[in-house]
Design a protein around this motif. Structure first.
Motif, short mmCIF file in Angstrom:
data_model
loop_
_atom_site.label_atom_id
_atom_site.label_comp_id
_atom_site.label_asym_id
_atom_site.label_seq_id
_atom_site.Cartn_x
_atom_site.Cartn_y
_atom_site.Cartn_z
N ASP A 95 -24.23 0.77 17.42
CA ASP A 95 -23.67 1.81 18.45
C ASP A 95 -22.03 1.91 18.53
O ASP A 95 -21.46 0.99 18.34
CB ASP A 95 -24.22 1.33 19.83
CG ASP A 95 -23.81 2.37 20.90
OD1 ASP A 95 -24.04 3.61 20.40
OD2 ASP A 95 -23.92 2.03 22.02
N GLY A 96 -21.78 3.18 18.63
CA GLY A 96 -20.34 3.38 18.83
C GLY A 96 -19.79 4.51 17.71
O GLY A 96 -20.30 4.51 16.59
N SER A 97 -18.61 4.89 18.10
CA SER A 97 -18.00 5.78 17.22
C SER A 97 -17.38 4.97 15.84
O SER A 97 -17.26 5.74 14.92
CB SER A 97 -16.94 6.79 17.86
OG SER A 97 -15.94 5.87 18.18
N GLU A 98 -17.22 4.05 15.99
CA GLU A 98 -16.69 3.18 15.03
C GLU A 98 -17.81 2.80 14.11
O GLU A 98 -17.50 2.19 12.80
CB GLU A 98 -15.77 1.89 15.38
CG GLU A 98 -16.63 1.02 15.99
CD GLU A 98 -17.17 1.33 17.45
OE1 GLU A 98 -17.85 0.41 17.95
OE2 GLU A 98 -16.51 2.07 18.15
N ALA A 99 -18.90 2.71 14.40
CA ALA A 99 -19.88 2.34 13.47
C ALA A 99 -20.51 3.63 12.81
O ALA A 99 -21.36 4.48 13.07
CB ALA A 99 -21.15 1.84 14.48
N LYS A 100 -19.96 3.70 11.53
CA LYS A 100 -20.23 4.97 10.58
C LYS A 100 -21.30 4.48 9.52
O LYS A 100 -20.93 3.51 8.74
CB LYS A 100 -19.15 5.59 10.15
CG LYS A 100 -17.95 5.79 11.24
CD LYS A 100 -17.21 7.14 10.66
CE LYS A 100 -16.18 7.36 11.76
NZ LYS A 100 -16.83 8.10 12.89
N VAL A 101 -22.25 5.18 9.50
CA VAL A 101 -23.40 4.83 8.38
C VAL A 101 -23.03 5.73 7.13
O VAL A 101 -22.75 6.99 7.35
CB VAL A 101 -24.81 5.26 9.01
CG1 VAL A 101 -25.73 4.90 7.87
CG2 VAL A 101 -25.13 4.30 10.24
N THR A 102 -22.97 5.08 6.02
CA THR A 102 -22.65 5.94 4.84
C THR A 102 -23.84 6.19 4.07
O THR A 102 -23.75 7.10 3.27
CB THR A 102 -21.46 5.13 3.86
OG1 THR A 102 -21.87 3.86 3.59
CG2 THR A 102 -20.22 5.18 4.69
N ALA A 103 -24.94 5.46 4.01
CA ALA A 103 -26.14 5.47 3.36
C ALA A 103 -27.32 4.65 4.16
O ALA A 103 -26.96 3.76 4.57
CB ALA A 103 -25.97 5.06 1.83
N VAL A 104 -28.49 5.44 3.94
CA VAL A 104 -29.56 4.72 4.26
C VAL A 104 -30.65 4.69 3.05
O VAL A 104 -30.87 5.76 2.42
CB VAL A 104 -30.40 5.69 5.35
CG1 VAL A 104 -31.81 4.72 5.76
CG2 VAL A 104 -29.45 5.56 6.59
N THR A 105 -31.14 3.52 2.71
CA THR A 105 -31.83 3.40 1.36
C THR A 105 -33.22 3.06 2.08
O THR A 105 -33.62 2.82 3.36
CB THR A 105 -31.28 2.29 0.45
OG1 THR A 105 -31.28 1.20 1.07
CG2 THR A 105 -30.02 2.65 -0.07
N ALA A 106 -34.10 2.62 1.13
CA ALA A 106 -35.68 2.43 1.29
C ALA A 106 -35.52 0.93 2.22
O ALA A 106 -36.61 0.81 3.20
CB ALA A 106 -36.44 2.39 0.26
N ASP A 107 -34.70 0.03 1.84
CA ASP A 107 -34.70 -1.15 2.64
C ASP A 107 -33.28 -1.83 3.23
O ASP A 107 -33.14 -2.84 3.66
CB ASP A 107 -35.21 -2.39 1.72
CG ASP A 107 -34.26 -2.34 0.44
OD1 ASP A 107 -33.32 -1.60 0.27
OD2 ASP A 107 -34.76 -3.26 -0.45
N ALA B 71 -19.58 2.18 6.79
CA ALA B 71 -18.44 2.34 6.14
C ALA B 71 -17.59 1.26 6.10
O ALA B 71 -16.69 1.18 4.90
CB ALA B 71 -17.55 3.33 7.03
N ASP B 72 -17.67 0.07 6.75
CA ASP B 72 -16.85 -0.95 6.53
C ASP B 72 -17.33 -1.89 5.66
O ASP B 72 -16.93 -3.05 5.50
CB ASP B 72 -16.74 -1.92 7.79
CG ASP B 72 -18.06 -2.40 8.44
OD1 ASP B 72 -19.04 -2.19 7.64
OD2 ASP B 72 -18.06 -3.00 9.48
#
Length: 48
Positions: free
Chosen positions: A5-17, A22-23
């Motif tokens: 949660d939060g603006s600092e939590a940046k998702v760069t990819a979602v895979t099957a597992d 970003a960090d």
């Protein structure tokens, strides 16, 4: 269960597992649920 949660939590990819952040963290995931905030346009909010 892990909640990101939060603006600092940046998702760069979602895979099957997994979910990659970003960090450079990669979190294992069997199920990923993505939610975002939205607002209702004024016309729809006034409709009855």
């Amino acid at each position: 269960m892990t909640v990101i949660d939060g603006s600092e939590a940046k998702v760069t990819a979602v895979t099957a597992d997994s979910v990659r952040l970003a960090d450079a963290r990669e979190l294992p995931s069997e199920v990923t649920v993505r939610t975002v905030g939205v607002s209702v346009p004024d016309l729809a909010a006034r409709a009855d």
